[in-house]
Design an enzyme around this catalytic site. Structure first.
Site, mmCIF file in Angstrom:
data_model
loop_
_atom_site.group_PDB
_atom_site.id
_atom_site.type_symbol
_atom_site.label_atom_id
_atom_site.label_comp_id
_atom_site.label_asym_id
_atom_site.label_seq_id
_atom_site.Cartn_x
_atom_site.Cartn_y
_atom_site.Cartn_z
ATOM 1 N N ARG A 83 67.537 -12.392 -26.665
ATOM 2 C CA ARG A 83 66.696 -12.192 -27.835
ATOM 3 C C ARG A 83 67.202 -11.025 -28.666
ATOM 4 O O ARG A 83 67.443 -9.942 -28.152
ATOM 5 C CB ARG A 83 65.252 -11.897 -27.427
ATOM 6 C CG ARG A 83 64.433 -11.404 -28.606
ATOM 7 C CD ARG A 83 63.090 -12.030 -28.671
ATOM 8 N NE ARG A 83 62.362 -11.553 -29.842
ATOM 9 C CZ ARG A 83 61.043 -11.576 -29.925
ATOM 10 N NH1 ARG A 83 60.331 -12.042 -28.920
ATOM 11 N NH2 ARG A 83 60.444 -11.168 -31.004
ATOM 12 N N ARG A 92 63.764 -16.445 -33.833
ATOM 13 C CA ARG A 92 64.061 -15.812 -32.548
ATOM 14 C C ARG A 92 64.633 -16.802 -31.535
ATOM 15 O O ARG A 92 64.315 -17.996 -31.551
ATOM 16 C CB ARG A 92 62.847 -15.101 -31.970
ATOM 17 C CG ARG A 92 61.621 -15.888 -31.687
ATOM 18 C CD ARG A 92 60.624 -16.039 -32.831
ATOM 19 N NE ARG A 92 60.383 -14.901 -33.674
ATOM 20 C CZ ARG A 92 59.501 -13.947 -33.419
ATOM 21 N NH1 ARG A 92 58.796 -13.972 -32.323
ATOM 22 N NH2 ARG A 92 59.325 -12.986 -34.269
ATOM 23 N N ASP A 95 60.866 -16.351 -27.451
ATOM 24 C CA ASP A 95 59.661 -15.555 -27.610
ATOM 25 C C ASP A 95 58.717 -15.930 -26.471
ATOM 26 O O ASP A 95 58.441 -17.120 -26.265
ATOM 27 C CB ASP A 95 59.031 -15.941 -28.969
ATOM 28 C CG ASP A 95 57.986 -14.950 -29.436
ATOM 29 O OD1 ASP A 95 57.938 -13.831 -28.899
ATOM 30 O OD2 ASP A 95 57.218 -15.308 -30.341
ATOM 31 N N ASP A 97 54.964 -15.032 -25.093
ATOM 32 C CA ASP A 97 53.711 -14.339 -25.401
ATOM 33 C C ASP A 97 52.696 -14.609 -24.313
ATOM 34 O O ASP A 97 52.404 -15.779 -24.018
ATOM 35 C CB ASP A 97 53.130 -14.840 -26.737
ATOM 36 C CG ASP A 97 53.891 -14.303 -27.935
ATOM 37 O OD1 ASP A 97 54.487 -13.215 -27.824
ATOM 38 O OD2 ASP A 97 53.882 -14.979 -28.973
#
Ligand code: ROI
Length: 159
Positions: A83, A92, A95, A97
């Site tokens: 990343r 990106r 990612d 989350d």
């Protein structure tokens, strides 16, 4: 053991391959167990439109890590998968989350759980509902109701 849900997103390089490799990798690690991943979905970018479409999915796992230790772990994985942090809301490679950490509500300068964007993002809700159709958020909202509240689902299931 805590049940967690993690959103996966990628839109640079070969996103499907990146997510597949990530899943293979996390299966070998002791930090996450009982991993189950949703289908992969192609989605239009939320935010700046001058970037490639995303591939999104949601991962269920169980962990002994505390919330901030899990955040560190996920950020390390993002870095391991190349990343590069660009502009805010920009493209990106990977990612990760943290969406939900059991029923915990957390407001910390580094981490908010449930993820604050969860309820507005079809690319999170749809794969999450696939894994946990009866899920109820810590604030009492049911995932089915949140999905109904989003007018259109601009998602294409790809695997
Ligand atoms: N848009 C989509 N469709 N999927 C994402 O994972 C995603 N992630 C982001 C922003 C830039 C908000 N847009 C996204 O971080």
């Amino acid at each position: 053991m805590t049940e967690v849900y993690i959103a996966l997103g990628a839109n640079l390089g070969d996103p499907v391959t990146t997510l597949r490799k990530l899943l293979e990798h996390v299966q070998q690690l002791s930090e996450l167990s009982h991993c189950r991943c949703s289908s992969f979905y192609r989605s239009k970018p939320m935010g700046p439109q001058d970037q490639p479409d995303y591939v999104n999915a949601v991962l269920y796992a169980e962990t002994e890590l505390a919330p901030l230790a899990l955040l560190d772990f996920l950020q390390q994985l993002e870095n391991d998968f190349g990343r590069v942090r660009g502009r805010r809301w920009g493209a990106r490679t990977l990612d990760l989350d943290l969406l939900l950490y059991s029923h915990l509500k957390l407001q910390h300068e580094r981490l908010q759980v449930p993820h604050p964007g969860l309820a507005e993002r079809d690319f999170v809700l749809l794969p999450l509902a696939e894994l946990a159709p009866e899920l109820v958020l810590p604030d009492g909202r049911a995932i089915g109701d949140l999905l109904d509240a989003i007018a259109s689902h601009d998602l294409v299931k790809i695997t």
